[in-house]
Design an enzyme around this catalytic site. Structure first.
Site, PDB file in Angstrom:
ATOM      1  N   ALA A   1      10.139  33.898 -18.477  1.00 60.95           N
ATOM      2  CA  ALA A   1      11.023  35.348 -19.104  1.00 60.95           C
ATOM      3  C   ALA A   1      11.636  35.199 -20.297  1.00 60.95           C
ATOM      4  CB  ALA A   1      11.754  35.730 -18.354  1.00 60.95           C
TER       5      ALA A   1
ATOM      6  N   GLY B   1       9.338  32.715 -14.869  1.00 55.76           N
ATOM      7  CA  GLY B   1       8.040  34.066 -15.261  1.00 55.76           C
ATOM      8  C   GLY B   1       7.252  33.466 -15.546  1.00 55.76           C
TER       9      GLY B   1
ATOM     10  N   GLU C   1       5.677  32.450 -12.026  1.00 56.59           N
ATOM     11  CA  GLU C   1       5.087  33.467 -11.415  1.00 56.59           C
ATOM     12  C   GLU C   1       4.886  34.129 -12.016  1.00 56.59           C
ATOM     13  OE1 GLU C   1       9.269  34.632 -12.161  1.00 56.59           O
ATOM     14  OE2 GLU C   1      10.011  35.168 -10.432  1.00 56.59           O
TER      15      GLU C   1
ATOM     16  N   GLU D   1      16.033  29.541 -12.825  1.00 56.33           N
ATOM     17  CA  GLU D   1      16.302  30.640 -12.985  1.00 56.33           C
ATOM     18  C   GLU D   1      18.129  30.597 -11.983  1.00 56.33           C
ATOM     19  OE1 GLU D   1      13.555  30.738 -11.633  1.00 56.33           O
ATOM     20  OE2 GLU D   1      12.335  32.441 -12.620  1.00 56.33           O
TER      21      GLU D   1
END
Ligand code: CAA
Length: 259
Positions: free
Chosen positions: A66, A112, A115, A135
């Site tokens: 992300a 992300g 993911e 993270e």
């Protein structure tokens, strides 16, 4: 909304979507997530498309996570809202699509990015790929489904080690762990994804959608996967594709599901 964060290429029944922010290692900002959602939604509604391949532009990254710069100043409520929005609009959306999505992991797949690959139905990686959920090194946890999908794919022990150490694994380790299905050279990566897509495209699109729903049911609270399988199995019998598939078998010819 600019379309410049992704590149969309249609080749026969395969749609290849390339995340195109190479200077930011293809990090997923909100705009990119929205563009991906729009592209995938229209692919899902397009009868001509049977398989989607997702990859990253440049030689370095699939997606490095992300976009940290975008959420660095967020309050708790904003973090929660971002996570819920991402789950709904992209990660859960991909998982529930009627057609398979193949993630072609061409470099870093972090946070992300991993993911996104894990929400896809099939993962192939180039031998220079590196994967992780870093993270906790940022003081946060995976927020786009990583705690759940990594655990489903590799089991609780390995998932917890990857998440808690914030470490990366290489493509061969990912293959051993069952996190990716195949590893190849960077040059052969898209060809390998296309080869898998070509095999999928020989089969009944309706039955593939039904299989996705039945497999997913195993991981959904309140749903019994066996019951879902029975329901989807029965539903297949009412389709022209079932007639074509079984008739082709009897007539000793190859079924033709697509024009
Ligand atoms: N968000 C925003 N920008 C990112 C980024 C990310 N996740 N990852 C890389 N970039 C940017 C860098 O800031 C840099 O931009 P500038 O040139 O403008 O400074 C550019 O991409 C190139 O990156 P590096 O210079 O860092 O490249 P490197 O080769 O030295 O390192 C890397 C590569 C190890 C992948 C490193 O970039 C890195 O650690 N990236 C962050 C990985 C990460 O923590 N991902 C998880 C994000 S949080 C998340 O995903 C939450 C969630 O689950 C929802």
């Amino acid at each position: 909304m600019s379309e410049s964060n992704i590149i969309i290429q249609e080749n026969g029944h395969v749609l290849t979507v390339t995340i195109n922010r190479p200077n930011q290692l293809n990090a997923l900002n909100r705009e990119t997530i929205l563009e991906l959602h729009e592209a995938l939604k229209s692919a899902n509604q397009d009868e001509n498309i049977g398989v989607v391949i997702l990859t990253g532009s440049g030689e370095k990254a699939f997606v490095a996570g992300a976009d940290i710069k975008e959420f660095a100043n967020f309050k708790p409520s904003e973090g929660q809202e971002l996570s819920a929005w991402g789950h709904e609009i992209l990660f859960n959306y991909i998982e529930a699509m009627d057609k398979p999505v193949i993630a072609a992991i061409n470099g870093f797949a972090l946070g992300g990015g991993l993911e996104l690959a894990m929400a896809s139905h099939i993962r192939v990686a180039s031998d220079n790929a590196r994967m992780g959920l870093p993270e906790v090194s940022l003081g946060v946890i995976p927020g786009y489904g990583g705690t759940q999908r990594l655990t489903q794919l590799v089991g609780k022990g390995k998932a917890f080690e990857m998440i808690a150490t914030a470490g990366m694994i290489n493509a061969d380790e990912a293959l051993q762990w069952g996190l990716v299905n195949h590893v190849t050279t960077p040059e052969e990566l898209i060809a390998l994804a296309e080869k898998i897509a070509a095999k999928i495209l020989k089969n009944s699109p309706n039955a593939i959608g039904a299989a996705i729903r039945a497999v997913n049911a195993n991981f959904k609270d309140g749903l019994n996967g066996y019951d879902k399988e029975i329901e989807e199995f029965g539903r297949c019998f009412g389709t022209p594709e079932f007639v074509e598939g079984t008739t082709a078998f009897m007539e000793k010819r190859k079924a033709e599901f697509r024009k």
